[in-house]
Design a protein around this motif. Structure first.
Motif, short mmCIF file in Angstrom:
data_model
loop_
_atom_site.label_atom_id
_atom_site.label_comp_id
_atom_site.label_asym_id
_atom_site.label_seq_id
_atom_site.Cartn_x
_atom_site.Cartn_y
_atom_site.Cartn_z
N LEU A 191 21.14 -22.43 -40.28
CA LEU A 191 21.83 -23.29 -41.27
C LEU A 191 21.36 -22.98 -42.69
CD1 LEU A 191 21.98 -26.72 -39.40
CD2 LEU A 191 23.72 -24.93 -39.55
N GLY A 192 20.08 -22.61 -42.81
CA GLY A 192 19.57 -22.26 -44.13
C GLY A 192 20.28 -21.05 -44.70
N GLU A 195 23.88 -22.17 -45.60
CA GLU A 195 23.88 -23.04 -46.78
C GLU A 195 23.61 -22.26 -48.07
OE1 GLU A 195 20.99 -25.95 -45.80
OE2 GLU A 195 22.28 -26.97 -44.34
N SER A 196 22.77 -21.24 -47.99
CA SER A 196 22.46 -20.46 -49.19
C SER A 196 23.55 -19.44 -49.52
CB SER A 196 21.12 -19.74 -49.02
OG SER A 196 21.18 -18.82 -47.94
N ARG A 214 32.38 -21.76 -43.27
CA ARG A 214 32.29 -23.23 -43.15
C ARG A 214 32.53 -23.68 -41.72
NH1 ARG A 214 35.55 -24.70 -48.77
NH2 ARG A 214 33.70 -24.65 -50.14
N GLN A 217 29.40 -23.03 -39.86
CA GLN A 217 28.40 -24.02 -40.24
C GLN A 217 28.61 -25.32 -39.46
OE1 GLN A 217 28.72 -25.64 -44.25
NE2 GLN A 217 26.50 -25.43 -44.50
N GLN A 218 29.83 -25.79 -39.39
CA GLN A 218 30.13 -27.02 -38.66
C GLN A 218 29.84 -26.88 -37.16
OE1 GLN A 218 34.20 -27.85 -39.65
NE2 GLN A 218 33.74 -28.48 -41.76
N GLN A 221 26.05 -26.94 -36.64
CA GLN A 221 25.51 -28.30 -36.80
C GLN A 221 25.76 -29.13 -35.56
OE1 GLN A 221 27.59 -29.34 -40.40
NE2 GLN A 221 25.88 -28.78 -41.75
#
Length: 256
Positions: A191-192, A195-196, A214, A217-218, A221
């Motif tokens: 995730l890092g 996110e970056s 995105r 990412q979802q 998570q």
């Protein structure tokens, strides 16, 4: 006359065996054995831990990749032993069920799987106490498989299995904490990185890439939230097995 006496003795033995397996206590033992599939949550998390590097690799820097690749080689070997803890405890539970009159269990494959034993993995918390407990459990399983179906055999296995079962459960809890910590580290890496990286994607020129990032990412998570629930379930299942085993031990008759 001798033949008739033999048939009579065999008949009495069958009656006694049936009576022993039909007592309320033996029903509790069979119910305990029926809980063995609950160990599947631990197995699932062990296999997830085994495959950590494969999930992390696309998100690693070159330096981190070299480090994680070396850790992966050790992890693969260790997980062969980690999963045996589940096989051993499951075989112990099902051996008790078999001795208590439940004939649904075929333990041949499980006995083969645990036959070579395990070794210490100090970095994981798996130490000599756990190794010795696992060895004790395998001896009890081998002994139980040669005993006739009777309540005395169940009581003997339960009595001698009290400490090994406790120590094997302790080992499995220790490893669940290791898996949980590894999962947290993986989450930070994956995730890092997302996110970056996402803020630097041009929303006009790279709309598809941004949408995919995105979405990834979802998904990640949601995956880590689900795995967190699996760790909670696995720990609760180990606690339940410990409680039910302790209850059976506490009901043991005084040894003469």
């Amino acid at each position: 006359m001798k033949l008739s006496r033999l048939f009579l003795m065999l008949g009495l033995l069958a009656i006694l065996t049936g009576c022993a397996s039909s007592t309320p206590r033996m029903a509790e033992v069979r119910a305990f054995a029926a809980d063995s599939p609950k160990l599947g949550a631990y197995h699932e998390l062990t296999e997830r831990y085994r495959n950590t590097y494969q999930r992390e690799q696309p998100y690693l820097s070159p330096d981190a990749d070299a480090r994680e690749r070396q850790l992966d080689a050790n992890r693969q070997q260790a997980c062969d032993d980690f999963v045996k803890l589940q096989y051993g405890l499951q075989a112990y539970m099902q051996t008790l069920g078999k001795l208590a009159g439940d004939n649904q269990y075929d333990l041949e494959d499980q006995v083969k799987a645990i036959g070579s034993g395990i070794k210490e993995w100090p970095d994981s918390g798996l130490d000599s106490r756990h190794v010795n407990a696992f060895a004790g459990l395998t001896r009890l399983i081998a002994r139980g498989l040669t005993r006739p179906l009777q309540e005395n055999a169940v009581n003997d296995i339960l009595r001698d299995g009290q400490q090994p079962v406790q120590d094997v459960l302790d080992a499995m809890r220790t490893l669940l904490r290791l898996y949980d910590k590894s999962n947290d580290n993986e989450q930070k890496i994956v995730l890092g990185m997302l996110e970056s990286a996402i803020p630097f994607v041009d929303p006009q020129r790279e709309r598809l890439l941004l949408a995919l990032a995105r979405s990834q990412q979802q998904e990640k998570q949601a995956e880590y939230r689900l795995i967190g629930l699996r760790y909670t379930l696995a720990r609760k299942n180990l606690d339940l097995i410990e409680q039910r085993h302790r209850a059976l031990v506490e009901q043991l008759p005084t040894k003469q």
